[in-house]
Design an enzyme around this catalytic site. Sequence first.
Site, PDB file in Angstrom:
ATOM      1  N   GLU A  52     -32.272  22.802 -80.948  1.00 48.60           N
ATOM      2  CA  GLU A  52     -32.809  24.074 -80.443  1.00 48.60           C
ATOM      3  C   GLU A  52     -31.662  25.079 -80.336  1.00 48.60           C
ATOM      4  O   GLU A  52     -30.663  24.813 -79.660  1.00 48.60           O
ATOM      5  CB  GLU A  52     -33.433  23.860 -79.060  1.00 48.60           C
ATOM      6  CG  GLU A  52     -34.083  25.113 -78.519  1.00 48.60           C
ATOM      7  CD  GLU A  52     -34.646  24.938 -77.106  1.00 48.60           C
ATOM      8  OE1 GLU A  52     -33.981  24.309 -76.268  1.00 48.60           O
ATOM      9  OE2 GLU A  52     -35.749  25.438 -76.853  1.00 48.60           O
ATOM     10  N   CYS A  63     -39.065  29.091 -75.886  1.00 49.47           N
ATOM     11  CA  CYS A  63     -39.091  27.627 -76.061  1.00 49.47           C
ATOM     12  C   CYS A  63     -40.090  27.183 -77.120  1.00 49.47           C
ATOM     13  O   CYS A  63     -39.861  26.220 -77.833  1.00 49.47           O
ATOM     14  CB  CYS A  63     -39.412  26.965 -74.729  1.00 49.47           C
ATOM     15  SG  CYS A  63     -40.894  27.634 -73.969  1.00 49.47           S
ATOM     16  N   LYS A  94     -35.758  28.451 -57.046  1.00 53.70           N
ATOM     17  CA  LYS A  94     -34.378  28.727 -57.471  1.00 53.70           C
ATOM     18  C   LYS A  94     -34.510  29.499 -58.787  1.00 53.70           C
ATOM     19  O   LYS A  94     -34.848  28.937 -59.827  1.00 53.70           O
ATOM     20  CB  LYS A  94     -33.651  27.394 -57.651  1.00 53.70           C
ATOM     21  CG  LYS A  94     -32.154  27.496 -57.842  1.00 53.70           C
ATOM     22  CD  LYS A  94     -31.831  27.939 -59.204  1.00 53.70           C
ATOM     23  CE  LYS A  94     -30.505  27.643 -59.750  1.00 53.70           C
ATOM     24  NZ  LYS A  94     -30.194  28.666 -60.770  1.00 53.70           N
ATOM     25  N   GLU A 133     -40.939  21.156 -67.885  1.00 52.46           N
ATOM     26  CA  GLU A 133     -41.322  21.971 -69.051  1.00 52.46           C
ATOM     27  C   GLU A 133     -40.028  22.341 -69.763  1.00 52.46           C
ATOM     28  O   GLU A 133     -39.252  23.158 -69.272  1.00 52.46           O
ATOM     29  CB  GLU A 133     -42.096  23.201 -68.577  1.00 52.46           C
ATOM     30  CG  GLU A 133     -43.321  22.736 -67.788  1.00 52.46           C
ATOM     31  CD  GLU A 133     -44.362  23.800 -67.576  1.00 52.46           C
ATOM     32  OE1 GLU A 133     -44.820  24.373 -68.575  1.00 52.46           O
ATOM     33  OE2 GLU A 133     -44.712  24.065 -66.423  1.00 52.46           O
ATOM     34  N   GLY A 190     -36.687  24.373 -68.214  1.00 50.51           N
ATOM     35  CA  GLY A 190     -35.338  24.610 -68.728  1.00 50.51           C
ATOM     36  C   GLY A 190     -35.018  23.634 -69.841  1.00 50.51           C
ATOM     37  O   GLY A 190     -35.904  23.150 -70.547  1.00 50.51           O
ATOM     38  N   ILE A 226     -30.881  19.240 -68.525  1.00 54.28           N
ATOM     39  CA  ILE A 226     -30.985  19.367 -67.058  1.00 54.28           C
ATOM     40  C   ILE A 226     -32.321  18.776 -66.590  1.00 54.28           C
ATOM     41  O   ILE A 226     -32.408  18.201 -65.506  1.00 54.28           O
ATOM     42  CB  ILE A 226     -30.829  20.838 -66.605  1.00 54.28           C
ATOM     43  CG1 ILE A 226     -29.541  21.452 -67.172  1.00 54.28           C
ATOM     44  CG2 ILE A 226     -30.833  20.942 -65.082  1.00 54.28           C
ATOM     45  CD1 ILE A 226     -28.249  20.863 -66.661  1.00 54.28           C
ATOM     46  N   GLY A 227     -33.335  18.893 -67.426  1.00 57.75           N
ATOM     47  CA  GLY A 227     -34.642  18.318 -67.077  1.00 57.75           C
ATOM     48  C   GLY A 227     -34.547  16.821 -66.818  1.00 57.75           C
ATOM     49  O   GLY A 227     -35.133  16.297 -65.868  1.00 57.75           O
TER      50      GLY A 227
HETATM   51  P1  NAD Z   1     -30.960  25.268 -68.250  1.00 53.96           P
HETATM   52  O1  NAD Z   1     -31.564  23.911 -68.268  1.00 53.96           O
HETATM   53  O2  NAD Z   1     -29.520  25.401 -68.527  1.00 53.96           O
HETATM   54  O3  NAD Z   1     -31.190  25.936 -66.823  1.00 53.96           O
HETATM   55  C1  NAD Z   1     -32.464  26.032 -66.249  1.00 53.96           C
HETATM   56  C2  NAD Z   1     -32.322  26.158 -64.745  1.00 53.96           C
HETATM   57  O4  NAD Z   1     -31.734  24.946 -64.256  1.00 53.96           O
HETATM   58  C3  NAD Z   1     -31.413  27.301 -64.299  1.00 53.96           C
HETATM   59  O5  NAD Z   1     -31.970  27.917 -63.160  1.00 53.96           O
HETATM   60  C4  NAD Z   1     -30.118  26.585 -63.945  1.00 53.96           C
HETATM   61  O6  NAD Z   1     -29.342  27.242 -62.975  1.00 53.96           O
HETATM   62  C5  NAD Z   1     -30.654  25.272 -63.400  1.00 53.96           C
HETATM   63  N1  NAD Z   1     -29.678  24.187 -63.407  1.00 53.96           N
HETATM   64  C6  NAD Z   1     -28.588  24.029 -64.214  1.00 53.96           C
HETATM   65  N2  NAD Z   1     -27.909  22.923 -63.868  1.00 53.96           N
HETATM   66  C7  NAD Z   1     -28.564  22.349 -62.837  1.00 53.96           C
HETATM   67  C8  NAD Z   1     -28.354  21.189 -62.053  1.00 53.96           C
HETATM   68  N3  NAD Z   1     -27.302  20.389 -62.229  1.00 53.96           N
HETATM   69  N4  NAD Z   1     -29.256  20.913 -61.069  1.00 53.96           N
HETATM   70  C9  NAD Z   1     -30.318  21.711 -60.859  1.00 53.96           C
HETATM   71  N5  NAD Z   1     -30.553  22.844 -61.565  1.00 53.96           N
HETATM   72  C10 NAD Z   1     -29.700  23.150 -62.541  1.00 53.96           C
HETATM   73  O7  NAD Z   1     -31.856  26.156 -69.240  1.00 53.96           O
HETATM   74  P2  NAD Z   1     -31.665  27.687 -69.615  1.00 53.96           P
HETATM   75  O8  NAD Z   1     -30.483  27.806 -70.511  1.00 53.96           O
HETATM   76  O9  NAD Z   1     -31.736  28.527 -68.381  1.00 53.96           O
HETATM   77  O10 NAD Z   1     -33.022  27.968 -70.422  1.00 53.96           O
HETATM   78  C11 NAD Z   1     -33.200  27.637 -71.754  1.00 53.96           C
HETATM   79  C12 NAD Z   1     -33.981  26.340 -71.891  1.00 53.96           C
HETATM   80  O11 NAD Z   1     -35.218  26.420 -71.188  1.00 53.96           O
HETATM   81  C13 NAD Z   1     -34.360  26.056 -73.340  1.00 53.96           C
HETATM   82  O12 NAD Z   1     -34.176  24.694 -73.620  1.00 53.96           O
HETATM   83  C14 NAD Z   1     -35.844  26.421 -73.367  1.00 53.96           C
HETATM   84  O13 NAD Z   1     -36.551  25.827 -74.417  1.00 53.96           O
HETATM   85  C15 NAD Z   1     -36.292  25.971 -72.024  1.00 53.96           C
HETATM   86  N6  NAD Z   1     -37.580  26.584 -71.629  1.00 53.96           N
HETATM   87  C16 NAD Z   1     -38.724  25.823 -71.641  1.00 53.96           C
HETATM   88  C17 NAD Z   1     -39.958  26.405 -71.313  1.00 53.96           C
HETATM   89  C18 NAD Z   1     -41.259  25.614 -71.339  1.00 53.96           C
HETATM   90  O14 NAD Z   1     -42.269  26.117 -70.857  1.00 53.96           O
HETATM   91  N7  NAD Z   1     -41.296  24.420 -71.887  1.00 53.96           N
HETATM   92  C19 NAD Z   1     -40.008  27.753 -70.968  1.00 53.96           C
HETATM   93  C20 NAD Z   1     -38.834  28.494 -70.985  1.00 53.96           C
HETATM   94  C21 NAD Z   1     -37.615  27.900 -71.312  1.00 53.96           C
END
Ligand code: NAD
Length: 492
Positions: free
Chosen positions: A395, A295, A186, A261, A239, A243-244
Amino acid sequence: MPKILPNSHATAFLQQSQIPSFIDGDWSTSQASLAVIDPATGASVASVAAADQAVVDQAMQAAHRAFPEWSGMPVAARAACLHRLADKIRENLETLAQLESIDVGKPIENSRGFDIPFGADCFDYFAQLSERASYTTPLELTDIDARVERKPYGPCGFIFPWNFPFTLFCWGTAPALAAGNTVVVKASEVTPLATLYLGKLIKEAGIPDGVINIFTGEGSVCGQPLAEHSLLKHMSFTGSPQIGKLIGKICGERLVPCKLELGGKGAALITHDADLAAAAEGLAAAITLNTGQVCCTATRWFVHASVQDQFTELVSAALQKTNIGSSLDEATQMGPLVSKTQLDRVTNYYQKGLAEGATAVLELEVNSDASTNSGYFLKPHLLTGDEDNICYKEEIFGPTAYIVPFDNEADAVERINRLSYGLANSVWSTDLERANQLAGKLVAGNSWINAHNVFAYGLPYGGVNLSGLGGGVNSPETFYGYLRNQTIARPL
Ligand code: NAD
């Protein structure tokens, strides 16, 4: 330097009435569409198929059907497929780089020089690793003939964020595929372009149908059903912590192994004997890379009080020199933020930080692209103040940092470790012995010395605490994480 125009491949891809999902080796349109916005102009550049639960199910069924053939294939043949995909990515580097830059807003130089080639290398790295890996370990036991076999899980789910969509796709899926799993991805609904373009290259590389399936859409509509799917055998989420946690909970209900992650709030510890010019240059680069939407970047700068003025002057000068512009302008060093939502988020944090008592060292300025008078552009900015401030604690994900002076190194380490994030920190000092000791005391998945953002194949990377569980991109640990252990034993 000139602003480039998208090439014919990128243009034709963008001009489709709807960019479809890639399911079971074929393109699949949806009734609903999502607009993809170029953050440098604020204009819609493409329309993509918005997946729903039925698409998720088709993708999972395809991955389930493809698993026996892919996992049963000789390792060398599977590795050859992944090497071919790496070659296809390199052949299409310019098109992929243009799509990634238009989509995320990152400078074309970065997409060409890092995101796309580093992603391609990942398929080679894990393909090679799969050929050297050990899949059976005989056990030396008394009265039992036994061995441990390592086997792929089956269909693995991936949900990715918008900041490094292409590289994260490669880092995430390459180890799973090399280990013999099939994947359902996804992609972020904000930045899905280069990931969806991969469908074409996956086909050309001769990867069997159903092994890699890609769609995009709103997280609650197609991400959650992926995590909940009954055929899912392993889940990887990259992400936000918010959401994680939800994904971890869903997987926990069915005891599906889940890798998370998540976000970070990294620190840089600049000691009294640091090479200040190098620290200023390195940290200015860290918060402007991908417009600070990284991140593992360092956004809490702990600076020894004796060098604070000098460091602040050097880093402010370096940040003010940053060439901000459109992603397709060859001279651009920092592009726009990815979306209007992100622009509002960063400016709101800044305003709240000031309201809570922080002082602006370098003021935030919203600036539109001079050529288009639009787009989500913002200048790098710095705050200083005490640690009880929203901009210190949370963050933000923008070109910003929060400066905190310190007198005592042990005290600074303790203060850095107080936040619950644990992704990446750096120590800046010319005394390498002390720097190594300090680096070891910082609680995070990664501690870097005299540099920030250190990535290489063979160098594990991951997070602890609020930054996640079971990371490890680019390392053998990641590969073995996509194999389950099975003990086979016979009493003698
Ligand atoms: P997000 O958590 O909002 O979204 C990430 C993904 O989850 C997207 O594809 C989104 O559509 C999906 N999502 C949202 N709601 C969901 C649900 N209810 N069920 C399943 N999937 C859902 O994050 P973002 O705004 O896209 O990205 C930014 C975040 O990602 C920051 O916190 C950043 O630090 C983190 N990040 C971490 C790493 C790492 O390696 N640790 C790498 C890149 C980004």
